[in-house]
Structure formats: structure tokens, C-alpha cells
Design an enzyme around this catalytic site. Structure first.
Site, PDB file in Angstrom:
ATOM      1  N   LYS A  79      -5.976   3.912   8.938  1.00  0.00           N
ATOM      2  CA  LYS A  79      -5.087   4.842   8.249  1.00  0.00           C
ATOM      3  C   LYS A  79      -5.623   6.263   8.301  1.00  0.00           C
ATOM      4  CE  LYS A  79      -3.078   1.410   5.174  1.00  0.00           C
ATOM      5  NZ  LYS A  79      -3.111   0.802   3.839  1.00  0.00           N
ATOM      6  N   SER A  90       0.802  -1.227   0.000  1.00  0.00           N
ATOM      7  CA  SER A  90       0.000   0.000   0.000  1.00  0.00           C
ATOM      8  C   SER A  90       0.832   1.273   0.000  1.00  0.00           C
ATOM      9  CB  SER A  90      -0.964   0.009   1.182  1.00  0.00           C
ATOM     10  OG  SER A  90      -0.274   0.325   2.357  1.00  0.00           O
TER      11      SER A  90
END
Ligand SMILES: Nc1ncnc2c1ncn2[C@@H]1O[C@H](COP(=O)(O)OP(=O)(O)OP(=O)(O)O)[C@@H](O)[C@H]1O
Ligand SMILES: [Mg+2]
Length: 798
Positions: A740, A697
Site C-alpha cells: 500500500k 481496510s
């Protein structure tokens, strides 16, 4: 001197004064000499006796009655023509001695005999007889009546003609006899008193036994006690049989045997299992929700899912169905809701939304698993679930569990064997339907020896766990009443087959606002109490609680926050106690700085991204979401394709870096980068170098960092990003979106670039955070760069 017929007496001695009847033929004799004989040896002194009567016996034999007269010494013998033996006999009637010595012996003899007879238990007749004798020689001869003397002794007595001498002999013999009798008596007495002693002891022991029994201590009562306990334990039949078998062994073996303690501890464990005890389960979703709300702030979706879970159980119970659906039965299998065991918690490229739709609570057979960063309330909400459902709560930490035996126990053949943790948990719970929290299931696999998941799988499988078998107890235990709740920090390290059976509820961490609320409503009051303070004594405003959360902690949960508040209150309490502060105390910023020191965490995105080549990425680690800065530099060098990577990057992340570099080089022109600049040697570093990082990611972040470096355009300091990239520059979805975003929010970022396909996950993010931030969804890298990079200063390059 006379000549008399000699009558030999085989092994018999007849004394003068005795009258005896003998079956001998004495012919016409009137007087005979009776001589003792032993094995054809004749004594040389006999007794002269008169024949006082003759009897003809029925069979033609003769019997004579002989009366002893006095002693006679046998002389020369002659054999008559009919074979009879005649001897010359010198008569020896007793002389009457006159000296005092005789009298003295006489007295002594009488005394000894009296004593002897007494010892013998004589009724007095013999004593009277002895008393009636006045002749000292005759008195001495009474010794001849004694059954105690042997033939030799009697012959010696008969042969002693001198009266005083005979009396001396008689005294000596009788004295020896007396002494012997006395010793015998003493021995008998001793023996008797010994026996008495034994009897006494026996009685005392009996008494002691009954006292011990009263106290519940003796062998028999130990067995009885076990018997009673076994009867009370409500064991299933086969378990009871097993217990009774062992009890039988204990009984036969006795307490003293070495194995007894092993059997006893086995029985103790068997009894310790609460076989038939159950808490009255409360399946009231409304009540449950109230309890959950009372214990925890926020966590709305978590609470909702727990209440739904309970509602389904209740419904099934109401409708008479198993609390647990059969596997593959009516459980709604959400195929897409299984977190992919991959990298840093990212979804696979094809991954869809991670969070299962809440209809999945219908899969009530699955194990509720609470996954999330530390300190987010997983364990404590487990306790609340127990409270809400009226069950007992036991925590079973699996962190550091090494082998299967820890769960299942060791077989009894091992020395010091014990049941496994499950049995211990049941014992601690005291009921068969507690909530057992399998804490840290993700830490199990790490150092697991043997088959990692077998035991847990069996325990957690509703189709199997009604007949769980602990190795130590070796009986079937029904675990189907237990509500298992597992917790983990990350899903990735949970063994796949286990994860498959889990109903995952994610705890993603709290926003600063949530932390502030939790601090105000739960942590602060609790710490006040711990520090012995009343609520009105120390007060703090929400802004300062937020300051503490923001500047002194950097965590997804609230554990550190609680610790900091504890420190603050401890210092304040000390001051109040020392008199240097006066209650009520209102905590101000100064007090916070004084108590907790200088600010510990800063929002560094602005400083870090001030130069081109640094981009802010968003990541998920075991401790929650975090921001990380990807730094890229170009090194003048000969090699055209060299890429140096540092910061403990995993393979997947390294590949991302290569993809990023290739993409940037391949698209240099579109990106406004001079092709020459894109050549050379590059170094990409991801700081916090000690922490291993992996996962795809960071792809977009690496592209952005390199593009920024090569284009000279800095990354906007308010932007954080996450997303996987392909070589073609497509942006693929990621996992852990909520964590996140929360990390970005906590780090003070206001813009977040996310893959387009993660758009739906934004629902998970608390509304207040969503309002405060701008989200940019990107399908391709150029969309990312358009948002991320500062506008070019040289219009020509754009
Ligand atoms: N939403 C909340 N409301 C009130 N208190 C909370 C909340 N979340 C966490 N806490 C408190 O924070 C502390 C830490 O929570 P807990 O021990 O349950 O964390 P955890 O998720 O089990 O962490 P770990 O993964 O490290 O085991 C507890 O004292 C708990 O009561
Ligand atoms: Mg915990």
C-alpha cells in the site's frame, strides 16, 4: 485244343514268359492253365504253363514251379471225381505281325518305358531286360510286370490276344502311367522348389533379424533394450520388480499385440524417471548469495531469507540431520506469521505483524512460497535458487489445473492415461533433486475438481513425500530430494492446509527507484541484446528510465516496464537499420514520447480530491498495491437512513461503509457537522467499478469521505490512508502495508495515514520511500480526520 487242369489264381495274373512258384497241388499234371480269378469270377483267357518242378513243402504241402508258355482261351469245363476242374483250352501263341504299325508301336513303347524307368530311377537292369526282348507280344506283356497296374488292367492285357492290339493297349497304359509319373514329379519338383524357396526365405529372414537386431529393431532386441534400460535406470528394488514384471508381459505378448504399445509407454515412463540421478547439491550460502545478487537487483530481504534457508539446510546436512525436520519437531512454528485468508489481504482485527521474523527459516521443512504481485521476480528468483544450489530447475504451472489426476496421473486402466505433472517434472529435470517451482498455487483452488489439496499436500509434506505414488506409474517415488518452491500472487486463495505448510516470503513490489535500477542493470541490457543492439549503440539516462516507469507503467513488478523498454529499443533498432538514425543514439524525452506515445498514467489524487467527499484509500489487489478513491454524495431524499453503495463492493466493504456512515452520524457534533445534514440518503461509490473489491481496510477512507462531504472540508490531496474502523471510531490494523505504501508513493502521495498497530511493519518499506513520505499513525478516527481533512474555512465549525 487240349484239356488242361485249371489253376485259379486269386487276384494274380501270370503272363506267358513268366516263371512262378505256386503252392498248389497239380497232381501228376505236366501242363496247366493258369486263370486269374476275382471273387469267383474267372477271366476267360489264361496262361498255359508247364510244370517245371515240384517241391514238397515241410508241412506236407505242395509247391510247383510253373513256366508260362502262351495264352490259352478257356472253353467248356468239367469237374473230375476228385473235384478238380478241367477245361477245354484253345492255345493262342502270339502271331508274329509284320506291319509297320506294330514296329512303330514297339518303338514308342520302348521309348515310353525308358522314360518311365528313368523317372523311376532304375539302375539300368530293367532297361537292359526290356531291350533284350524282340517279340512285340512279349514286349507288350512286360507291362504285366509293372507294379503300377491293377488286376483289372493286367487281366485286360492278358485277354488281348492280338499282338498289335495288345501293344497298343500296353502303350496306352504305359503312357498314362508316364503322364501320371511326370505330373507327380512336377508336383514333387514344385513342392521341392517350394520347400527350397521356404528355406531361402528362412535364411533371408534370419539375416534380416540379425540386421534388425543390429539396428536394435526386432522383438527380442526391443525386450533386450528395455531390459538393459531397466538395469541402467537405477530403480529401487520394488520399482525394478514392477518393471520386470511388465517387461515379462511384453515379452510373452509380443510386439504385435495391441497391448504392447501400452506396456511400452508405461515402461518408457518408468525408465524416464531419473531414479538414481541427482545433482551434486551446493549448499554454500555465500556462493548462493552471489548468484542471487548477480541475477536480481534489490530484493535484499528475500535474498537474505533464501540464503538463511540454505544455510539451515547446510547446517543440518553437516550435522547429519535430515535436510527436513520432522513435522512438529524442531521447526520453529511462527504462529503469527500465517496470512489470514480474508478479504483483500487484510489482517484480521486481532492480526499482528504479518511478516514472520526471519528466525522462521529454521522451519526448513516448510515449502518456500513466494507470494507477490505479477512481474516481481518470483519465478525468476526460483531459477536463481536452482542455479545457486546447482540443481536443475523445472517450472510446473498449476494455473488452470483442474483435478487431482493432473498432479497424480490417471490410473492405467484409463485409455490414454499419463503420469501426472510431478512425474513429468522429474523427467524434464532429469534428476531426483531438482528445484520444482509450483507456479501459481493460488490459481489451483479456483477451478479444482475433486479434492483440491490432497495431492499437493502429500507432495509437499516432508513426512509423506518420500513415498509419493503416481496413479499411472503406481510405484512409490521419493520426492524428498526435491526442493519445492511455490509462487502465488495472493495468499488468500491458497487452500488453508497448504498455506499452513508454507514458508511465505513476500514480494511486495518495487519502488520507482528500484524499478529504475532494475531497468538500468537488467532489463535494458537484456532488451538491447534481444533487439540485436550493442550497449554503446543506444543509451538512456536514469531519469528517463524513471519517466518510463512512472508515466507508462503502473504495476508492482517490472514486466510492463520491460515491455515498454523493449518497444522503445525495437523502434530505435528499426530506425538504425533503416538509416534514419545514426548510432550511437541517446534516448531523450522526445524519443520516449515518440516511441511510447503520450503519457499513460497520471497522478490524479490532486484532481480527484479537489472537491469535498472524495478520499484517497490504499488497497491491495492481486496485482499489487493500488490507490482508490472513495466518493460520497448526499442525495436529498425522504428516507433517513438509506445508503446506496456501488463499485462492486464485497460484503465486508459494504459493512465498512455502513459503519462509516453510522459513525459520522453518531459523531456529527464533534465533527462539526449539522445534524440535519447528516440525515438523508447517501451514495458511496468506489471507482474502477469493474474490479470487485472487498476487505475492511477502506473503513477509514469511507469515514473520511463522508466526513469531508458533510463538513464541506476537502481531503488533502497528498494524503492516502488505510485502516479498519469500529463503530466507536477505533482504527484497527491492516495487512499489505508495504504494497500500500509503495502504491501511495508511486501515486505521488506524500502523507500516509496508517493504523497505530501497523507501526512496526514500516520497517518493510524501503528506506528511501520512508524518507520521502510522512507517516501518520492513528488510533482513532478523529486522529485520521485531523490529518486528512483540509482545515475548516469557517473557524466557527471547528
Ligand atoms: N529484482 C529484479 N532484478 C532483475 N530482474 C527482475 C527483478 N524482478 C523481476 N525481474 C524480471 O522481471 C521479469 C518478470 O519476473 P517474473 O516472471 O519472475 O515475475 P513473477 O513474480 O513470477 O510474476 P507472476 O506472478 O506474474 O508469475 C523477469 O524477466 C525478471 O527477470
Ligand atoms: Mg511467475
Amino acid at each position: 485244343m487240349s484239356r488242361l487242369l485249371l489253376v485259379p489264381l486269386e487276384d494274380v495274373v501270370v503272363f506267358p514268359t513268366m516263371t512262378v512258384t505256386l503252392t498248389v497241388d497239380v497232381g501228376e499234371e505236366q501242363r496247366v492253365l493258369l486263370v486269374p480269378r476275382h471273387e469267383s469270377a474267372f477271366a476267360n483267357v489264361g496262361t498255359v504253363a508247364d510244370v517245371s518242378d515240384r517241391v514238397r513243402l515241410p508241412g506236407g504241402g505242395h509247391a510247383v514251379v510253373l513256366t508260362g508258355l502262351h495264352r490259352g482261351v478257356a472253353g467248356a469245363a468239367t469237374t473230375a471225381p476228385d473235384g478238380k476242374l478241367y477245361v477245354e483250352v484253345e492255345d493262342h501263341p502270339d502271331a508274329v505281325p509284320v506291319d509297320g504299325r506294330t514296329r512303330e508301336l514297339e518303338r514308342e513303347y520302348r521309348a515310353i518305358v525308358e522314360e518311365l524307368l528313368e523317372l523311376r530311377g532304375d539302375d539300368g537292369r530293367i532297361q537292359a531286360f526290356v531291350r533284350a526282348i524282340s517279340e512285340p507280344g512279349t514286349l507288350a506283356d512286360t507291362a504285366g510286370y509293372s507294379p503300377d497296374f491293377g488286376f483289372e488292367q493286367k487281366v485286360e492285357l492278358l485277354s488281348t490276344l492280338e499282338v498289335t492290339e495288345r501293344l497298343e493297349l500296353a502303350v496306352r497304359l504305359q503312357r498314362e502311367r508316364l503322364a501320371e509319373l511326370q505330373v507327380r514329379k512336377r508336383i514333387r519338383d514344385d513342392v521341392e522348389s517350394g520347400a527350397e524357396q521356404q528355406q531361402r526365405e528362412w535364411f533371408l529372414r534370419r539375416q534380416m533379424d540379425s540386421i534388425r537386431k543390429e539396428l536394435g529393431e526386432d522383438d527380442a532386441s526391443v525386450v533386450e533394450e528395455y531390459r538393459a534400460k531397466i538395469a541402467d535406470a537405477g530403480m529401487p528394488d520394488d520399482v525394478r520388480q514392477q518393471a520386470e514384471k511388465e517387461l515379462g508381459r511384453l515379452e510373452r505378448m509380443g510386439e504385435q499385440s495391441g497391448e504392447a504399445s501400452t506396456i511400452r509407454s508405461y515402461l518408457d515412463w518408468l525408465i524416464a524417471v531419473p531414479w538414481s540421478k541427482r545433482s551434486e547439491e551446493r549448499l554454500d550460502p555465500v556462493h548462493a548469495r552471489e548468484v542471487l545478487d548477480a541475477d536480481h537487483a534489490g530484493l535484499d530481504d528475500v535474498k537474505e531469507r533464501i540464503t538463511e534457508y540454505l544455510a539451515v539446510r547446510k547446517l543440518r546436512a553437516d550435522r547429519g540431520l535430515d535436510p527436513v525436520p520432522a513435522p512438529g519437531g524442531d521447526a520453529a512454528e511462527g504462529g503469527d506469521d500465517r496470512p489470514q485468508p480474508r478479504g483483500d489481504g487484510e489482517a484480521s482485527p486481532s492480526g499482528d505483524r504479518k511478516r514472520p521474523p526471519s528466525r522462521d527459516v529454521a522451519a526448513a521443512g516448510a515449502i518456500l512460497t513466494l507470494i507477490g504481485p505479477p512481474g516481481t521476480g518470483k519465478t525468476s528468483i526460483g531459477e536463481s535458487i536452482a542455479r545457486a544450489t546447482g540443481r536443475e530447475f523445472v517450472r510446473m504451472s498449476l494455473g488452470g489445473v483442474r483435478d487431482e489426476a493432473e498432479i497424480r496421473g490417471h490410473r492405467r486402466t484409463y485409455i490414454g492415461a499419463l503420469p501426472g505433472r510431478l512425474v513429468r517434472a522429474l523427467r524434464d529435470a532429469g534428476t531426483m533433486n531438482p528445484v520444482i517451482m509450483l507456479d501459481e498455487v493460488d490459481k489451483v483452488g479456483a477451478d479444482w475438481r475433486g479434492d483440491p489439496s490432497a495431492a499437493l499436500l502429500e507432495v509437499l509434506d516432508p513426512a509423506q513425500n518420500h513415498s509419493f505414488r503416481d496413479h499411472y506409474l503406481d510405484v512409490e517415488i521419493d520426492l524428498s530430494g526435491v526442493l519445492f518452491i511455490a509462487t502465488a500472487n495472493v495468499a488468500e486463495s491458497i487452500p488453508g492446509p497448504l498455506l499452513d505448510r508454507m514458508e511465505v516470503i513476500r514480494f511486495d513490489g518495487y519502488t520507482t527507484a528500484e524499478k529504475t535500477a532494475i531497468a538500468r542493470d537488467y532489463l535494458w541490457p537484456r532488451q538491447l541484446e534481444r533487439n540485436g543492439l550493442r550497449p554503446d549503440e543506444v543509451t538512456i539516462g536514469d531519469e528517463l528510465l524513471e519517466t518510463v516507469a512512472r508515466e507508462y507503467t503502473r504495476e508492482a513488478g517490472v514486466r510492463q516496464l520491460e515491455r515498454e523498454l523493449g518497444t522503445l529499443l525495437r523502434k530505435t533498432a528499426t530506425k538504425i537499420a533503416a538509416g534514419s538514425a545514426q548510432a550511437p543514439v541517446a534516448i531523450d524525452l522526445e524519443a520516449v514520447r515518440e516511441g511510447l506515445g503520450r503519457q499513460k498514467h497520471f497522478q490524479e489524487a490532486a484532481i480527484r480530491t479537489a472537491v469535498p467527499g472524495v478520499a484517497t484509500g490504499l488497497a491491495v489487489t492481486g496485482t499489487g498495491g493500488d490507490v482508490l478513491f472513495v466518493e460520497a454524495v448526499r442525495m436529498p431524499g425522504e428516507r433517513k437512513d438509506a445508503l446506496v453503495l456501488t463499485g462492486q463492493l464485497g460484503d465486508v466493504m459494504k459493512e465498512s461503509a455502513r459503519i462509516a456512515l453510522s459513525y459520522v452520524r453518531g459523531h456529527a457534533e464533534e465533527l462539526g457537522i449539522a445534524v440535519e445534514t447528516a440525515e438523508g440518503e447517501f451514495h458511496v461509490h468506489v471507482p474502477a467499478g469493474a474490479i470487485p473489491k472487498d476487505g475492511p481496510s477502506a473503513g477509514v477512507t469511507m469515514v473520511t469521505a463522508l466526513a469531508s462531504l458533510l463538513s464541506g472540508r476537502p481531503v488533502r490531496h497528498t494524503v492516502g490512508m488505510t485502516g479498519e474502523v469500529t463503530l466507536q471510531g477505533r482504527v484497527l490494523p491492516i495487512g499489505g502495508l508495504k504494497q500500500k505504501v509503495l502504491a501511495a508513493h508511486a501515486a505521488g502521495l506524500t502523507d500516509v495515514i496508517l493504523p497505530e498497530r501497523n507501526r512496526g511493519d514500516l520497517d518493510d518499506v524501503p528506506a528511501d520511500v520512508r524518507e520521502q513520505m510522512a507517516f501518520h499513525f492513528a488510533m482513532s478516527v478523529d486522529e485520521v480526520l485531523a490529518v486528512a481533512l483540509e482545515p475548516s474555512r469557517t473557524p466557527a465549525a471547528m
